[in-house]
Design a protein around this motif. Structure first.
Motif, PDB file in Angstrom:
ATOM      1  N   LEU A 136      30.211  53.541  20.784  1.00 23.05           N
ATOM      2  CA  LEU A 136      31.069  53.564  19.546  1.00 23.05           C
ATOM      3  C   LEU A 136      30.448  52.362  18.731  1.00 23.05           C
ATOM      4  CD1 LEU A 136      34.547  53.838  21.520  1.00 23.05           C
ATOM      5  CD2 LEU A 136      33.402  55.583  19.904  1.00 23.05           C
ATOM      6  N   GLU A 137      30.157  52.643  17.519  1.00 23.09           N
ATOM      7  CA  GLU A 137      29.655  51.595  16.490  1.00 23.09           C
ATOM      8  C   GLU A 137      30.547  51.427  15.377  1.00 23.09           C
ATOM      9  OE1 GLU A 137      27.224  49.219  16.707  1.00 23.09           O
ATOM     10  OE2 GLU A 137      28.056  48.945  14.596  1.00 23.09           O
ATOM     11  N   ALA A 164      22.965  33.405  16.056  1.00 19.16           N
ATOM     12  CA  ALA A 164      21.715  34.303  16.457  1.00 19.16           C
ATOM     13  C   ALA A 164      21.955  34.658  17.863  1.00 19.16           C
ATOM     14  CB  ALA A 164      20.468  33.574  15.945  1.00 19.16           C
ATOM     15  N   GLY A 183      29.736  49.340  20.859  1.00 21.54           N
ATOM     16  CA  GLY A 183      28.561  48.502  20.311  1.00 21.54           C
ATOM     17  C   GLY A 183      27.149  49.182  20.552  1.00 21.54           C
ATOM     18  N   CYS A 195      21.353  44.392  15.701  1.00 20.89           N
ATOM     19  CA  CYS A 195      20.239  43.327  15.038  1.00 20.89           C
ATOM     20  C   CYS A 195      18.968  44.121  15.034  1.00 20.89           C
ATOM     21  CB  CYS A 195      20.389  42.162  16.095  1.00 20.89           C
ATOM     22  SG  CYS A 195      21.325  41.030  16.154  1.00 20.89           S
ATOM     23  N   GLY A 245      16.702  41.524  12.695  1.00 21.32           N
ATOM     24  CA  GLY A 245      16.781  40.718  14.106  1.00 21.32           C
ATOM     25  C   GLY A 245      15.562  40.731  15.036  1.00 21.32           C
ATOM     26  N   VAL A 287      36.211  49.803  17.512  1.00 18.52           N
ATOM     27  CA  VAL A 287      37.170  49.653  18.632  1.00 18.52           C
ATOM     28  C   VAL A 287      38.139  48.510  18.349  1.00 18.52           C
ATOM     29  CG1 VAL A 287      37.463  49.195  21.241  1.00 18.52           C
ATOM     30  CG2 VAL A 287      35.660  50.687  20.290  1.00 18.52           C
ATOM     31  N   TYR A 322      27.973  41.697   9.604  1.00 22.18           N
ATOM     32  CA  TYR A 322      27.604  42.895  10.078  1.00 22.18           C
ATOM     33  C   TYR A 322      27.821  43.294  11.522  1.00 22.18           C
ATOM     34  CZ  TYR A 322      25.605  44.609   5.686  1.00 22.18           C
ATOM     35  OH  TYR A 322      25.474  45.165   4.627  1.00 22.18           O
ATOM     36  N   THR A 323      27.397  42.097  12.411  1.00 23.87           N
ATOM     37  CA  THR A 323      27.461  42.328  13.863  1.00 23.87           C
ATOM     38  C   THR A 323      28.887  41.944  14.770  1.00 23.87           C
ATOM     39  OG1 THR A 323      26.077  40.395  14.356  1.00 23.87           O
ATOM     40  CG2 THR A 323      25.157  42.289  14.085  1.00 23.87           C
ATOM     41  N   HIS A 349      19.119  36.427  25.720  1.00 24.35           N
ATOM     42  CA  HIS A 349      19.405  37.255  24.736  1.00 24.35           C
ATOM     43  C   HIS A 349      17.719  37.743  24.378  1.00 24.35           C
ATOM     44  CE1 HIS A 349      17.371  33.452  23.396  1.00 24.35           C
ATOM     45  NE2 HIS A 349      16.636  34.236  22.295  1.00 24.35           N
ATOM     46  N   GLY A 350      17.456  38.660  23.347  1.00 26.67           N
ATOM     47  CA  GLY A 350      16.270  38.914  23.034  1.00 26.67           C
ATOM     48  C   GLY A 350      16.073  40.346  23.675  1.00 26.67           C
ATOM     49  N   ALA A 401      33.046  53.720  13.937  1.00 27.46           N
ATOM     50  CA  ALA A 401      33.987  53.700  15.030  1.00 27.46           C
ATOM     51  C   ALA A 401      34.299  52.474  15.706  1.00 27.46           C
ATOM     52  CB  ALA A 401      33.337  54.620  16.164  1.00 27.46           C
TER      53      ALA A 401
HETATM   54  C1  LIG Z   1      17.759  36.567  12.914  1.00 31.51           C
HETATM   55  C2  LIG Z   1      17.354  36.788  14.322  1.00 31.51           C
HETATM   56  C3  LIG Z   1      15.977  36.905  14.706  1.00 31.51           C
HETATM   57  C4  LIG Z   1      15.918  37.350  15.944  1.00 31.51           C
HETATM   58  N1  LIG Z   1      14.352  37.609  16.464  1.00 31.51           N
HETATM   59  C5  LIG Z   1      14.366  38.321  17.689  1.00 31.51           C
HETATM   60  C6  LIG Z   1      12.770  38.762  18.076  1.00 31.51           C
HETATM   61  O1  LIG Z   1      11.862  38.388  17.233  1.00 31.51           O
HETATM   62  N2  LIG Z   1      12.787  39.008  19.063  1.00 31.51           N
HETATM   63  C7  LIG Z   1      13.455  39.239  20.230  1.00 31.51           C
HETATM   64  O2  LIG Z   1      13.191  39.691  21.198  1.00 31.51           O
HETATM   65  N3  LIG Z   1      15.042  39.024  19.795  1.00 31.51           N
HETATM   66  C8  LIG Z   1      15.161  38.334  18.662  1.00 31.51           C
HETATM   67  N4  LIG Z   1      16.524  38.140  18.387  1.00 31.51           N
HETATM   68  C9  LIG Z   1      17.799  38.354  19.294  1.00 31.51           C
HETATM   69  C10 LIG Z   1      18.065  39.885  19.470  1.00 31.51           C
HETATM   70  O3  LIG Z   1      17.959  40.758  18.096  1.00 31.51           O
HETATM   71  C11 LIG Z   1      19.222  39.863  20.017  1.00 31.51           C
HETATM   72  O4  LIG Z   1      19.143  39.190  21.333  1.00 31.51           O
HETATM   73  C12 LIG Z   1      19.845  41.347  20.412  1.00 31.51           C
HETATM   74  O5  LIG Z   1      19.538  42.039  19.463  1.00 31.51           O
HETATM   75  C13 LIG Z   1      21.320  41.469  20.947  1.00 31.51           C
HETATM   76  O6  LIG Z   1      21.642  42.617  20.948  1.00 31.51           O
HETATM   77  P1  LIG Z   1      22.958  43.017  21.309  1.00 31.51           P
HETATM   78  O7  LIG Z   1      23.004  44.594  21.785  1.00 31.51           O
HETATM   79  O8  LIG Z   1      23.436  42.048  22.739  1.00 31.51           O
HETATM   80  O9  LIG Z   1      23.920  42.707  19.988  1.00 31.51           O
HETATM   81  P2  LIG Z   1      23.920  43.220  18.679  1.00 31.51           P
HETATM   82  O10 LIG Z   1      22.745  43.751  18.172  1.00 31.51           O
HETATM   83  O11 LIG Z   1      24.738  42.198  17.868  1.00 31.51           O
HETATM   84  O12 LIG Z   1      24.997  44.641  18.810  1.00 31.51           O
HETATM   85  C14 LIG Z   1      26.185  44.282  18.894  1.00 31.51           C
HETATM   86  C15 LIG Z   1      26.770  45.845  18.199  1.00 31.51           C
HETATM   87  O13 LIG Z   1      28.102  45.798  18.366  1.00 31.51           O
HETATM   88  C16 LIG Z   1      29.006  46.308  17.242  1.00 31.51           C
HETATM   89  N5  LIG Z   1      30.288  45.744  17.296  1.00 31.51           N
HETATM   90  C17 LIG Z   1      30.902  44.731  17.169  1.00 31.51           C
HETATM   91  N6  LIG Z   1      32.065  44.962  17.285  1.00 31.51           N
HETATM   92  C18 LIG Z   1      32.579  46.114  17.310  1.00 31.51           C
HETATM   93  C19 LIG Z   1      33.802  46.875  17.635  1.00 31.51           C
HETATM   94  N7  LIG Z   1      34.935  46.129  17.583  1.00 31.51           N
HETATM   95  N8  LIG Z   1      33.794  48.220  17.765  1.00 31.51           N
HETATM   96  C20 LIG Z   1      32.200  48.642  17.615  1.00 31.51           C
HETATM   97  N9  LIG Z   1      31.326  48.223  17.470  1.00 31.51           N
HETATM   98  C21 LIG Z   1      31.119  46.770  17.296  1.00 31.51           C
HETATM   99  C22 LIG Z   1      28.240  45.528  16.056  1.00 31.51           C
HETATM  100  O14 LIG Z   1      28.199  46.171  14.720  1.00 31.51           O
HETATM  101  C23 LIG Z   1      26.662  45.756  16.585  1.00 31.51           C
HETATM  102  O15 LIG Z   1      26.162  47.110  16.099  1.00 31.51           O
HETATM  103  C24 LIG Z   1      16.853  37.849  16.886  1.00 31.51           C
HETATM  104  C25 LIG Z   1      18.150  37.540  16.512  1.00 31.51           C
HETATM  105  C26 LIG Z   1      18.521  37.175  15.195  1.00 31.51           C
HETATM  106  C27 LIG Z   1      19.925  37.050  14.654  1.00 31.51           C
END
Ligand SMILES: Cc1cc2nc3c(=O)[nH]c(=O)nc-3n(C[C@H](O)[C@H](O)[C@H](O)COP(=O)(O)OP(=O)(O)OC[C@H]3O[C@@H](n4cnc5c(N)ncnc54)[C@H](O)[C@@H]3O)c2cc1C
Length: 493
Positions: free
Chosen positions: A32-33, A430, A10, A41, A55, A240, A422-423, A464-465, A238
């Motif tokens: 791997l994405e 969220a 991810g 996000c 996001g 997984v 998408y995610t 989160h965030g 990619a």
């Molecule tokens: C609408 C919205 C508004 C927000 N606004 C804010 C804000 O203003 N400020 C703030 O700080 N936070 C904000 N957040 C929260 C913040 O965006 C998230 O907490 C943070 O981006 C999460 O990051 P992450 O890496 O955990 O997950 P994600 O960003 O979801 O990343 C997970 C990744 O894993 C990939 N993936 C999934 N399954 C697989 C697989 N099997 N193989 C390979 N890849 C895979 C996905 O495609 C994705 O790219 C917001 C969230 C949302 C939804």
């Protein structure tokens, strides 16, 4: 089979943070994405010559010397990503029942401004502000410099109710509404929200709320570039599909339409149940545990209406605006979209608004009938639902700020189903697994798993965030690099 020190699954902010930290410290990494672009996000999309962020609409603690800025410095992207501090006199504007409250940057200014609005509550406001920063300061640059990544604040405050803390400190119902006014940012609900997540999100914004200019995708691209410069790899398309286990350890991961990949360590940033659903059955991870993960409740999703505005029509206000019909500013499944957040993007000369994003919380029941549909193949009824919802948001904003509608050029939308597809987050939640203060332990996850070379990160683990996932990723990388070493490197960057 290609072999690395660490494979990261991810490429959201959490996966990329791990990638940069480990690559910078000399390990060979491969991210791997599943998608054609990295960022999760952080992704932005372009339409009609404008950039729309999906996001991240503000990032806290971004002033020089503050935590998020320090991470950007350590990542080597502070000079490559354009940021702008939101208005110091009102980074956030809460429009509650037609009255505007502007929230300034700076902890004492925050307390003083609220005391001007609610003079009889001065003592409670100061007490509340001190509580927020006591928790927020349980992590910070000073501690990193001493080699400390502390979770003490989380241990003590995940089981404390955000709403009850507000109610205990102040008695005025309008003020309580103001203090909970940005609940959309942390999946806030009166009945469940904990004071740790509240303090991390709200406190970091009071300290240094900023926005990214030029699209949040620039953050993802700059981080991916840093990984590649340190000889790491970021592979898109990619996905997984299996995490294989042999002799009690992860042996390799299978990737759709590609060669399998092998590493010494694996870090998954995915929604926790998805990681364990992909993992081979092994005695170390009991089926009952995986069943429990699959049943966890998640926060609501967000419906976004992205608006391209006509050029030079809507003056730019450097503030994010919340609209609430009354002082009950928490979301709840029983209430239809009580909250809306308006986030403007400025023109190059900062005088006009080029783009506005209107965000509302959305519970699963509101879009469940289209669960079976997927991107590009949704029925007409879903398109109509999206148009109706976008009009509802525009009407709400127009009622509070007349003249907005005539500035609109084009409208685009995304629903929680868009995020789901998408995610890969269940029901397009969220912020991932909901942290219920009343019973926090089953919803908190260690970065360690019972498989010694499988680590976790991502927004569902603690908070989160931007700050939440970056700190969580630091904890995951600390398992490989050593906590004190890594903390000092970041703190002294
Ligand atoms: C609408 C919205 C508004 C927000 N606004 C804010 C804000 O203003 N400020 C703030 O700080 N936070 C904000 N957040 C929260 C913040 O965006 C998230 O907490 C943070 O981006 C999460 O990051 P992450 O890496 O955990 O997950 P994600 O960003 O979801 O990343 C997970 C990744 O894993 C990939 N993936 C999934 N399954 C697989 C697989 N099997 N193989 C390979 N890849 C895979 C996905 O495609 C994705 O790219 C917001 C969230 C949302 C939804």
């Amino acid at each position: 089979m290609k072999e690395y020190d660490v494979v990261i699954i991810g490429s959201g902010l959490s996966g990329l943070s791990c990638g940069v930290m480990l690559a910078k410290e000399g390990l060979s990494v491969c991210v791997l994405e599943q998608h054609s672009v990295c960022g999760g996000c952080l992704q932005s999309f372009r339409r009609d010559g404008q950039t729309f962020d999906t996001g991240f609409h503000y990032i806290g603690s971004m002033a020089e010397g503050q935590l998020m800025h320090q991470y950007f410095k350590y990542f080597g992207i502070a000079d490559r990503v354009r940021t702008i501090a939101l208005d110091a006199d009102g980074y956030e504007t809460l429009n509650i029942g037609g009255r505007e409250y502007t929230i300034p940057i700076g902890r004492q200014r925050f307390a003083d401004r609220l005391s001007e609005y609610f003079p009889s509550q001065r003592e409670g406001i100061q007490q509340f502000t001190n509580r927020v920063f006591e928790v927020k300061d349980s992590i910070g640059v000073g501690l990193l410099r001493q080699g400390i990544i502390s979770l003490d604040g989380a241990r003590l405050n995940m089981s404390v109710s955000a709403a009850q803390t507000i109610d205990n400190c102040v008695t005025d119902s309008a003020l309580r509404g103001v203090l909970a006014g940005s609940s959309l940012l942390y999946g806030g609900e009166r009945a469940t929200s904990n004071f740790y997540s509240y303090s991390m999100v709200v406190g970091s914004n009071i300290e240094g709320a900023s926005k990214i200019l030029g699209g949040t995708q620039t953050v993802a691209d700059a981080m991916a570039d840093q990984i590649q410069r340190a000889d790491g790899e970021v592979l898109t398309r990619a996905r997984v599909s299996r995490i294989a286990v042999a002799d009690g350890q992860v042996s390799h991961v299978e990737v759709a339409d590609r060669e399998p990949v092998r590493a010494r360590y694996y870090i998954s940033s995915l929604y926790p149940a998805h990681t364990f659903n992909m993992l081979d059955r092994t005695p170390a991870i009991k089926k009952v545990y995986i069943n429990r993960l699959n049943e966890l409740k998640n926060t609501y999703g967000v419906f976004s209406t992205y608006i391209k505005l006509k050029p030079n029509k809507l003056p730019y206000r450097n503030t994010n605006i919340y609209i609430h019909s009354d002082a009950n500013t928490w979301a709840s499944p029983e209430k239809r979209t009580p909250t809306m957040l308006f986030c403007p993007t400025p023109s190059a000369d900062m005088r006009w608004t080029d783009v506005a994003t209107l965000l509302i919380p959305m519970y699963h029941s509101e879009f469940a009938e289209w669960d079976g549909s997927s991107l590009g193949e949704r029925p007409q009824s879903y398109e109509e639902f999206k148009q109706r919802t976008a009009q509802w948001c525009i009407d709400l904003y127009e009622r509070h700020y007349p003249g907005f509608r005539e500035c609109i050029d084009k409208v685009y939308t995304s629903s929680p189903l868009t995020f789901r597809d998408y995610t890969s987050t269940p029901d397009g939640t969220a912020y991932g697994v909901m942290k219920n203060y009343a019973n926090p332990l089953p919803t908190m996850f260690s970065v360690r798993t019972k498989i010694p070379n499988l680590l976790l990160t991502g927004q569902s683990l603690f908070v989160h965030g931007a700050i939440g996932v970056t700190v969580t990723s630091t904890l995951a990388c600390a398992e490989i690099l050593g906590a004190e070493y890594l903390a000092r490197k970041i703190g002294n960057a």
